[in-house]
Design a protein around this motif. Structure first.
Motif, PDB file in Angstrom:
ATOM      1  N   LYS A  95      57.391  90.959  -0.220  1.00 42.74           N
ATOM      2  CA  LYS A  95      56.100  90.637  -0.822  1.00 42.74           C
ATOM      3  C   LYS A  95      54.972  90.944   0.151  1.00 42.74           C
ATOM      4  CE  LYS A  95      57.726  87.026  -3.968  1.00 42.74           C
ATOM      5  NZ  LYS A  95      57.496  85.640  -4.455  1.00 42.74           N
ATOM      6  N   GLU A  96      53.773  91.051  -0.402  1.00 44.51           N
ATOM      7  CA  GLU A  96      52.599  91.284   0.436  1.00 44.51           C
ATOM      8  C   GLU A  96      52.184  90.002   1.149  1.00 44.51           C
ATOM      9  OE1 GLU A  96      50.449  94.887  -2.137  1.00 44.51           O
ATOM     10  OE2 GLU A  96      49.478  92.938  -1.892  1.00 44.51           O
ATOM     11  N   ARG A  97      51.512  90.194   2.263  1.00 43.48           N
ATOM     12  CA  ARG A  97      50.981  89.038   2.979  1.00 43.48           C
ATOM     13  C   ARG A  97      49.861  88.420   2.135  1.00 43.48           C
ATOM     14  NH1 ARG A  97      50.105  89.543   9.390  1.00 43.48           N
ATOM     15  NH2 ARG A  97      52.185  90.425   9.027  1.00 43.48           N
ATOM     16  N   GLU A  98      49.889  87.103   2.037  1.00 49.17           N
ATOM     17  CA  GLU A  98      48.901  86.416   1.201  1.00 49.17           C
ATOM     18  C   GLU A  98      48.254  85.268   1.962  1.00 49.17           C
ATOM     19  OE1 GLU A  98      50.780  84.677  -2.211  1.00 49.17           O
ATOM     20  OE2 GLU A  98      52.046  83.360  -1.026  1.00 49.17           O
ATOM     21  N   GLY A  99      47.013  85.001   1.630  1.00 52.83           N
ATOM     22  CA  GLY A  99      46.308  83.899   2.262  1.00 52.83           C
ATOM     23  C   GLY A  99      46.771  82.566   1.724  1.00 52.83           C
ATOM     24  N   ASP A 104      33.007  87.409  13.082  1.00 54.41           N
ATOM     25  CA  ASP A 104      31.742  87.834  12.494  1.00 54.41           C
ATOM     26  C   ASP A 104      31.618  87.305  11.073  1.00 54.41           C
ATOM     27  OD1 ASP A 104      33.804  90.135  12.023  1.00 54.41           O
ATOM     28  OD2 ASP A 104      32.265  90.414  10.480  1.00 54.41           O
ATOM     29  N   ALA A 105      30.383  87.137  10.645  1.00 53.38           N
ATOM     30  CA  ALA A 105      30.104  86.442   9.382  1.00 53.38           C
ATOM     31  C   ALA A 105      30.744  87.122   8.182  1.00 53.38           C
ATOM     32  CB  ALA A 105      28.603  86.321   9.192  1.00 53.38           C
ATOM     33  N   LEU A 106      30.686  88.450   8.122  1.00 49.62           N
ATOM     34  CA  LEU A 106      31.251  89.152   6.966  1.00 49.62           C
ATOM     35  C   LEU A 106      32.768  88.985   6.918  1.00 49.62           C
ATOM     36  CD1 LEU A 106      29.169  92.470   6.812  1.00 49.62           C
ATOM     37  CD2 LEU A 106      29.058  90.496   5.268  1.00 49.62           C
ATOM     38  N   SER A 107      33.394  89.047   8.079  1.00 47.24           N
ATOM     39  CA  SER A 107      34.848  88.885   8.122  1.00 47.24           C
ATOM     40  C   SER A 107      35.248  87.457   7.769  1.00 47.24           C
ATOM     41  CB  SER A 107      35.383  89.254   9.504  1.00 47.24           C
ATOM     42  OG  SER A 107      35.157  90.604   9.791  1.00 47.24           O
ATOM     43  N   VAL A 108      34.464  86.500   8.240  1.00 48.50           N
ATOM     44  CA  VAL A 108      34.748  85.107   7.906  1.00 48.50           C
ATOM     45  C   VAL A 108      34.665  84.905   6.394  1.00 48.50           C
ATOM     46  CG1 VAL A 108      33.907  82.736   8.101  1.00 48.50           C
ATOM     47  CG2 VAL A 108      34.029  84.189  10.135  1.00 48.50           C
ATOM     48  N   GLN A 109      33.637  85.465   5.798  1.00 42.67           N
ATOM     49  CA  GLN A 109      33.493  85.335   4.342  1.00 42.67           C
ATOM     50  C   GLN A 109      34.672  85.981   3.625  1.00 42.67           C
ATOM     51  OE1 GLN A 109      30.202  87.508   2.556  1.00 42.67           O
ATOM     52  NE2 GLN A 109      29.989  85.963   0.952  1.00 42.67           N
ATOM     53  N   PHE A 125      40.376  85.380   1.055  1.00 45.49           N
ATOM     54  CA  PHE A 125      41.676  85.655   1.654  1.00 45.49           C
ATOM     55  C   PHE A 125      41.954  87.152   1.727  1.00 45.49           C
ATOM     56  CE2 PHE A 125      42.713  81.452   2.387  1.00 45.49           C
ATOM     57  CZ  PHE A 125      42.637  80.661   1.249  1.00 45.49           C
ATOM     58  N   ARG A 126      40.901  87.901   1.986  1.00 45.69           N
ATOM     59  CA  ARG A 126      41.073  89.335   2.172  1.00 45.69           C
ATOM     60  C   ARG A 126      41.557  89.620   3.578  1.00 45.69           C
ATOM     61  NH1 ARG A 126      35.940  92.612   0.893  1.00 45.69           N
ATOM     62  NH2 ARG A 126      37.301  94.224   1.718  1.00 45.69           N
ATOM     63  N   ILE A 127      42.425  90.603   3.707  1.00 42.96           N
ATOM     64  CA  ILE A 127      42.898  91.026   5.019  1.00 42.96           C
ATOM     65  C   ILE A 127      42.007  92.164   5.482  1.00 42.96           C
ATOM     66  CG2 ILE A 127      44.801  92.053   6.290  1.00 42.96           C
ATOM     67  CD1 ILE A 127      46.711  90.557   4.429  1.00 42.96           C
ATOM     68  N   ASP A 162      40.192  94.463   8.868  1.00 43.36           N
ATOM     69  CA  ASP A 162      40.652  95.040  10.130  1.00 43.36           C
ATOM     70  C   ASP A 162      40.283  94.201  11.344  1.00 43.36           C
ATOM     71  OD1 ASP A 162      40.014  98.499   9.121  1.00 43.36           O
ATOM     72  OD2 ASP A 162      41.699  97.138   8.728  1.00 43.36           O
ATOM     73  N   THR A 163      39.296  93.349  11.206  1.00 42.39           N
ATOM     74  CA  THR A 163      38.822  92.559  12.343  1.00 42.39           C
ATOM     75  C   THR A 163      39.660  91.313  12.608  1.00 42.39           C
ATOM     76  OG1 THR A 163      37.259  91.545  10.801  1.00 42.39           O
ATOM     77  CG2 THR A 163      36.433  93.326  12.207  1.00 42.39           C
ATOM     78  N   ILE A 164      40.636  91.053  11.769  1.00 41.94           N
ATOM     79  CA  ILE A 164      41.480  89.866  11.951  1.00 41.94           C
ATOM     80  C   ILE A 164      42.380  90.045  13.168  1.00 41.94           C
ATOM     81  CG2 ILE A 164      43.424  88.553  11.005  1.00 41.94           C
ATOM     82  CD1 ILE A 164      42.266  88.931   8.253  1.00 41.94           C
ATOM     83  N   SER A 165      42.440  89.008  13.983  1.00 40.66           N
ATOM     84  CA  SER A 165      43.442  88.933  15.052  1.00 40.66           C
ATOM     85  C   SER A 165      44.589  88.076  14.542  1.00 40.66           C
ATOM     86  CB  SER A 165      42.842  88.309  16.311  1.00 40.66           C
ATOM     87  OG  SER A 165      41.814  89.125  16.833  1.00 40.66           O
ATOM     88  N   TRP A 166      45.808  88.505  14.822  1.00 40.54           N
ATOM     89  CA  TRP A 166      46.986  87.858  14.258  1.00 40.54           C
ATOM     90  C   TRP A 166      47.894  87.274  15.324  1.00 40.54           C
ATOM     91  CZ3 TRP A 166      47.286  87.424   9.077  1.00 40.54           C
ATOM     92  CH2 TRP A 166      46.589  88.338   8.275  1.00 40.54           C
ATOM     93  N   GLY A 167      48.543  86.170  14.981  1.00 39.29           N
ATOM     94  CA  GLY A 167      49.677  85.724  15.763  1.00 39.29           C
ATOM     95  C   GLY A 167      50.917  86.472  15.313  1.00 39.29           C
ATOM     96  N   LYS A 168      52.044  86.168  15.958  1.00 38.02           N
ATOM     97  CA  LYS A 168      53.281  86.874  15.641  1.00 38.02           C
ATOM     98  C   LYS A 168      54.067  86.220  14.517  1.00 38.02           C
ATOM     99  CE  LYS A 168      53.756  89.093  20.131  1.00 38.02           C
ATOM    100  NZ  LYS A 168      54.606  89.344  21.314  1.00 38.02           N
ATOM    101  N   GLY A 169      53.672  85.027  14.141  1.00 37.42           N
ATOM    102  CA  GLY A 169      54.279  84.376  12.993  1.00 37.42           C
ATOM    103  C   GLY A 169      55.367  83.393  13.347  1.00 37.42           C
ATOM    104  N   THR A 170      55.603  82.475  12.419  1.00 37.83           N
ATOM    105  CA  THR A 170      56.687  81.503  12.545  1.00 37.83           C
ATOM    106  C   THR A 170      57.353  81.369  11.188  1.00 37.83           C
ATOM    107  OG1 THR A 170      57.262  79.270  13.300  1.00 37.83           O
ATOM    108  CG2 THR A 170      55.188  79.490  12.107  1.00 37.83           C
TER     109      THR A 170
END
Length: 132
Positions: free
Chosen positions: A43-47, A103-108, A114-116, A118-126
Motif C-alpha cells: 500500500k501507499e504511505r498514508e498520513g 516552511d509554512a507551505l509544507s506544513v499546510q 497529509f500530502r507527501i 519533497d521537503t519532508i524529513s523522515w525517520g526510518k520507521g518502526t
C-alpha cells in the motif's frame, strides 16, 4: 542535519494499545510540524496524524480512520513527539514513520492534507504488528 528516530513499535493484540515516540535532533524542533505516516505492505504511505509547530499553536489533525483512537502530542523540551494508539485493529498494522517539515507551505500540505512533499524529513520507521 535533521535526524528523526522512532521508538515503540511491536506486537499487540487487536484492541490493545501502543505508544510510539519520535525523537528529533539536529534542527529547531519547536519550529517544525511533526506527523506520523504509515505504510502497510503493498500500500501507499498514508498520513495518520500531525501536530503543528509553535507558530501553528500545536494544532492537531487526524486521518478519519484513526480519529477517536489515536492521540498525537509533543514535548518540545524533550524534542519528542508521541502517538498514543488505542483500540488497535489489524488494519493499523504497518510501518509507522515520523515526519518533520518547517516552511509554512509544507506544513499546510503535510498537516492539513497529509500530502507527501519533497521537503519532508523522515525517520526510518518502526513496525507495528496487530495480531492475535
Amino acid at each position: 542535519q535533521v535526524q528523526l528516530v522512532e521508538f515503540g513499535g511491536g506486537l499487540v493484540q487487536p484492541g490493545g494499545s501502543l505508544r510510539l515516540s519520535c525523537v528529533g535532533s539536529g534542527f529547531g524542533w519547536e519550529h517544525h510540524a511533526i506527523a506520523w505516516f504509515r505504510q502497510a505492505p503493498g500500500k501507499e504511505r498514508e498520513g495518520v496524524s500531525c501536530i503543528n509547530n509553535n507558530d501553528g499553536a500545536g494544532k492537531t489533525n487526524y486521518a478519519d480512520s484513526v480519529k477517536g483512537r489515536f492521540t498525537i502530542s509533543r514535548d518540545n523540551a524533550k524534542n519528542t513527539a508521541y502517538l498514543q494508539m488505542n483500540h488497535l485493529k489489524p488494519d493499523d498494522q504497518a510501518v509507522y514513520y515520523c515526519a518533520a517539515v518547517h516552511d509554512a507551505l509544507s506544513v499546510q500540505a503535510m498537516c492539513e492534507m497529509f500530502r507527501i512533499v519533497d521537503t519532508i524529513s523522515w525517520g526510518k520507521g518502526t513496525l507495528v504488528t496487530v495480531s492475535s
